[in-house]
Write a protein that holds these residues in place. Structure first.
Motif: not given
Length: 112
Positions: A55-56, A74-80
């Motif tokens: 998922f992104r 709402e944005e691109t998902l990342n580990v932060a």
């Protein structure tokens, strides 16, 4: 000004490229001054599961009642991002209560 009509939580599944996981999703319906009904849908999912399954930005919510609905971050998902993230569908506008009941049978049961 909008008038709150009903809200409910319901079980479903999130689908990311064929990988599925159970989730609960929330529906909130409100009636606007012009008589239209706006339905908001959201769910919270674990960030790490989402990332693990590729998922992104967008997934599909599979409901037991009604059509599948795309849900987005709402944005691109990342580990932060937070460990649990909220995904939302675009608000759906219904002409009246009957229209809402056809599109969201879950809300009809909650209002009964």
């Amino acid at each position: 000004m909008s008038e709150h009509l009903t809200q409910t939580s319901y079980p479903g599944e999130i689908d990311i490229q064929g990988d599925r996981s159970p989730v609960s999703y929330k529906l909130k319906a409100s009636k606007e001054d012009d008589g239209t009904i706006h339905v908001a849908l959201s769910l919270t999912a674990p960030r790490d599961w989402l990332l693990k399954h590729g998922f992104r930005h967008e997934a599909l919510l599979l409901r037991k009642s009604g059509e599948p609905i795309p849900v987005r971050f709402e944005e691109t998902l990342n580990v932060a991002d937070n460990i649990a993230v909220t995904l939302r569908a675009e608000n759906v506008v219904c002409k009246n209560l009957d229209d809402m009941g056809r599109m969201f049978p879950e809300l009809s049961r909650a209002a009964a």
